[in-house]
Scaffold this active site. Structure first.
Site, PDB file in Angstrom:
ATOM      1  N   ASP A  13      36.838  48.667  42.581  1.00 59.82           N
ATOM      2  CA  ASP A  13      36.844  47.127  42.203  1.00 59.82           C
ATOM      3  C   ASP A  13      35.964  46.655  40.910  1.00 59.82           C
ATOM      4  O   ASP A  13      35.371  45.838  40.899  1.00 59.82           O
ATOM      5  CB  ASP A  13      36.533  46.208  43.252  1.00 59.82           C
ATOM      6  CG  ASP A  13      37.362  46.610  44.663  1.00 59.82           C
ATOM      7  OD1 ASP A  13      38.674  46.804  44.419  1.00 59.82           O
ATOM      8  OD2 ASP A  13      36.718  46.742  45.698  1.00 59.82           O
ATOM      9  N   LYS A  16      38.375  47.885  36.384  1.00 59.05           N
ATOM     10  CA  LYS A  16      38.988  49.112  35.522  1.00 59.05           C
ATOM     11  C   LYS A  16      40.180  48.484  34.917  1.00 59.05           C
ATOM     12  O   LYS A  16      40.513  48.815  33.661  1.00 59.05           O
ATOM     13  CB  LYS A  16      39.199  50.338  36.337  1.00 59.05           C
ATOM     14  CG  LYS A  16      37.980  50.895  36.949  1.00 59.05           C
ATOM     15  CD  LYS A  16      38.288  52.093  37.838  1.00 59.05           C
ATOM     16  CE  LYS A  16      39.128  51.774  38.885  1.00 59.05           C
ATOM     17  NZ  LYS A  16      38.343  51.107  40.070  1.00 59.05           N
ATOM     18  N   GLY A  40      44.023  47.726  43.576  1.00 58.75           N
ATOM     19  CA  GLY A  40      44.555  46.531  43.313  1.00 58.75           C
ATOM     20  C   GLY A  40      43.948  46.276  41.930  1.00 58.75           C
ATOM     21  O   GLY A  40      42.752  46.086  41.747  1.00 58.75           O
ATOM     22  N   HIS A  41      44.569  46.542  41.045  1.00 54.08           N
ATOM     23  CA  HIS A  41      44.085  46.395  39.468  1.00 54.08           C
ATOM     24  C   HIS A  41      44.505  45.125  38.936  1.00 54.08           C
ATOM     25  O   HIS A  41      45.690  44.870  38.843  1.00 54.08           O
ATOM     26  CB  HIS A  41      44.534  47.393  38.560  1.00 54.08           C
ATOM     27  CG  HIS A  41      43.783  48.674  38.894  1.00 54.08           C
ATOM     28  ND1 HIS A  41      44.089  50.106  38.271  1.00 54.08           N
ATOM     29  CD2 HIS A  41      42.909  49.143  39.807  1.00 54.08           C
ATOM     30  CE1 HIS A  41      43.290  51.095  38.903  1.00 54.08           C
ATOM     31  NE2 HIS A  41      42.665  50.281  39.815  1.00 54.08           N
ATOM     32  N   GLN A 228      40.212  53.365  42.640  1.00 57.74           N
ATOM     33  CA  GLN A 228      38.873  53.180  43.367  1.00 57.74           C
ATOM     34  C   GLN A 228      37.760  53.598  42.538  1.00 57.74           C
ATOM     35  O   GLN A 228      38.014  53.303  41.437  1.00 57.74           O
ATOM     36  CB  GLN A 228      39.182  54.132  44.577  1.00 57.74           C
ATOM     37  CG  GLN A 228      40.186  53.857  45.562  1.00 57.74           C
ATOM     38  CD  GLN A 228      41.649  54.119  45.373  1.00 57.74           C
ATOM     39  OE1 GLN A 228      42.047  55.128  44.959  1.00 57.74           O
ATOM     40  NE2 GLN A 228      42.312  53.034  45.454  1.00 57.74           N
ATOM     41  N   MET A 335      31.087  42.097  34.766  1.00 55.32           N
ATOM     42  CA  MET A 335      30.825  40.910  35.588  1.00 55.32           C
ATOM     43  C   MET A 335      29.214  40.739  35.215  1.00 55.32           C
ATOM     44  O   MET A 335      28.304  39.938  36.082  1.00 55.32           O
ATOM     45  CB  MET A 335      30.712  41.383  36.873  1.00 55.32           C
ATOM     46  CG  MET A 335      32.008  41.933  37.431  1.00 55.32           C
ATOM     47  SD  MET A 335      33.583  40.922  37.436  1.00 55.32           S
ATOM     48  CE  MET A 335      33.133  39.933  39.282  1.00 55.32           C
TER      49      MET A 335
END
Ligand code: IMP
Length: 438
Positions: A13, A16, A40-41, A228, A335
């Site tokens: 997460d 990427k 989950g991209h 991942q 982030m």
């Protein structure tokens, strides 16, 4: 021409998908090489948000060829609905996607086995998988007897193959205490489902291994997309609280078939703080208001499962370890906008384990659980950075944070992300990052 790689350096997460989407136009091919629907991209393009599980994050660029290679495990129902959702939004993934005939299939029995195994407690804690059948599918791949690959969807004996595996799996599930689960398996229904998958996917299935080698020989540029993060790597991660594939850089060649000699640049992606989903040790976890604040500001809820992510400070011991493991030569720190809301920001520079200070990442989950983080405290920049587009737009205190993280990890900063949109990305030297020398 060679390949560049995007690898997650934490527990997944790390955003990427955003980076791969951004770098894709500088490449000819984007390659997913491991993992499956557990990934989950997210790619944000203006007001449009695309959530991808199997489909490589280069798919929005029509001129880029996308490959799902042998190391990926495919759950066909999820993949087909992903393709349909893209089609509904005016993107035709069938024009530029090839799926390896060697990729293994996550079958309905794998989902049941995952459910059953996930009830078990290991080392005092539940692994907390994504329940996407990932572990059982990779287990069957290595075990060989009950494995199915995409090429099998095209085989004339598909019905017999499914029937014989269903018979065995029913016995296995029964023996493992899953009587109620084995009743859900019906060979005829699964065969019909597989026929429908075959119809939908057959035009996309091909030999990605030779295709990629041909592309490289023809001077094309590849971008390898990890799923991942390295700390979830089956061999090098926080075992047994890991996923079942080589999710660090070491999985690139085995998963894609691209020889290591072509891998010229590795971009390691990390958040400016840390998150983890599921069980397992997490030394810098903040089980307090500060952790909740990071979760709220960073929208830290799983893309695949919706589970709240565990949040904590940046762990430089862990990321230095994974950056070295992956041969990372450029760090993408994501982030950074989230940290703008903190007066003080901690960075873990070492652990204390059983009274000893160390900056070695331990192999045993139990040792990592005992690790007490040793923090260095930084003054927060407390200034909105979401509009920053150049390094010069960032406040001095943010620069200091980046410089210190880079120093601790031992890798120069190549990318800084200040928001989810493509635009909210700063490259320290984009040309250098995307120029690959054979
Ligand atoms: P599995 O991959 O579903 O078997 O899950 C094993 C562990 O990896 C669990 O702790 C999951 O939460 C974690 N995991 C798997 N995929 C991802 C991912 O894409 N992002 C974050 N964590 C993941």
């Amino acid at each position: 021409m060679p390949a560049a790689c995007v690898v997650g350096l934490q527990w997944g997460d790390e955003a990427k998908g955003k980076l791969v989407d951004l770098l894709a136009p500088d490449h000819d091919c984007v390659v997913r090489y491991q993992g499956g629907a557990n990934a989950g991209h997210t790619v944000v393009c203006g007001s449009e948000v695309y959530k991808l599980h199997h489909v490589p994050s280069g798919i929005l660029h029509a001129q880029v060829q996308n490959f799902i290679t042998p190391g990926v495990v495919i759950e066909p129902t999820t993949l087909i609905s992903e393709l349909t959702r893209l089609e509904e939004r005016g993107i035709d993934p069938r024009r530029n996607l090839t799926i390896s005939e060697r990729a293994h299939l996550v079958m309905p029995w794998h989902l049941l086995e995952d459910e059953l195994m996930n009830r078990l407690v290991v080392h005092g804690e539940n692994i907390g998988t994504t329940l996407r059948g990932i572990g059982p599918c990779y287990r069957d791949k290595v075990g060989r007897n009950f494995a199915m690959r995409t090429v099998d969807l095209l085989a004339s004996d598909l019905r017999e193959r499914i029937a014989s595996i269903v018979e065995a799996k029913k016995k296995l599930l029964n023996g493992m205490g899953g009587e109620e689960l084995q009743r859900k398996l019906c060979a005829d229904e699964i065969f019909e489902m597989a026929q429908a998958w075959s119809q939908q996917l057959a035009p996309l299935i091909g030999d990605t291994t030779n295709r990629l080698l041909d592309e490289l020989d023809a001077g094309k540029r590849l971008l390898m997309e990890g799923a991942q993060g390295s700390l979830l790597d089956i061999d090098h991660g926080t075992f047994p609280f890991v996923t079942s594939s080589n999710s660090s850089g070491v999985g690139i060649s085995s998963g894609s078939g691209v020889p290591a000699k072509w891998l010229k640049r590795v971009i390691g992606v990390a958040k400016a703080y840390s998150t983890r989903v599921g069980g397992g040790p997490f030394p810098t976890e903040l089980s307090c208001d500060v952790g909740q604040k990071i979760r709220d500001l960073g929208h830290e809820y799983g893309t695949t499962t919706g589970r709240p992510r565990r949040c904590g400070w940046f762990d430089a011991v862990a990321v230095r370890y994974t950056a070295r493991l992956g041969g990372v030569d450029s760090l993408a720190l994501m982030m950074m906008d989230v940290l703008a809301h903190f007066e003080e920001i901690n960075v873990c520079v070492a652990y204390e384990i059983d009274g000893q200070r160390t900056n070695q990442f331990p192999c045993e989950a139990s040792a990592l659980r005992r690790a007490i983080p040793i923090y260095e405290t930084h003054r927060g920049w407390q200034q909105d950075v979401t509009g920053a587009r150049h390094m010069d737009d960032l406040p001095e205190l943010a620069h200091r944070y980046l410089a210190r993280v880079s120093e601790l990890v031992g890798v120069p900063i190549g990318v800084v992300s200040v928001g989810p949109d493509r635009e909210q990305t700063i490259f320290t030297d984009r040309k250098k990052l995307t120029t690959l020398v054979a």
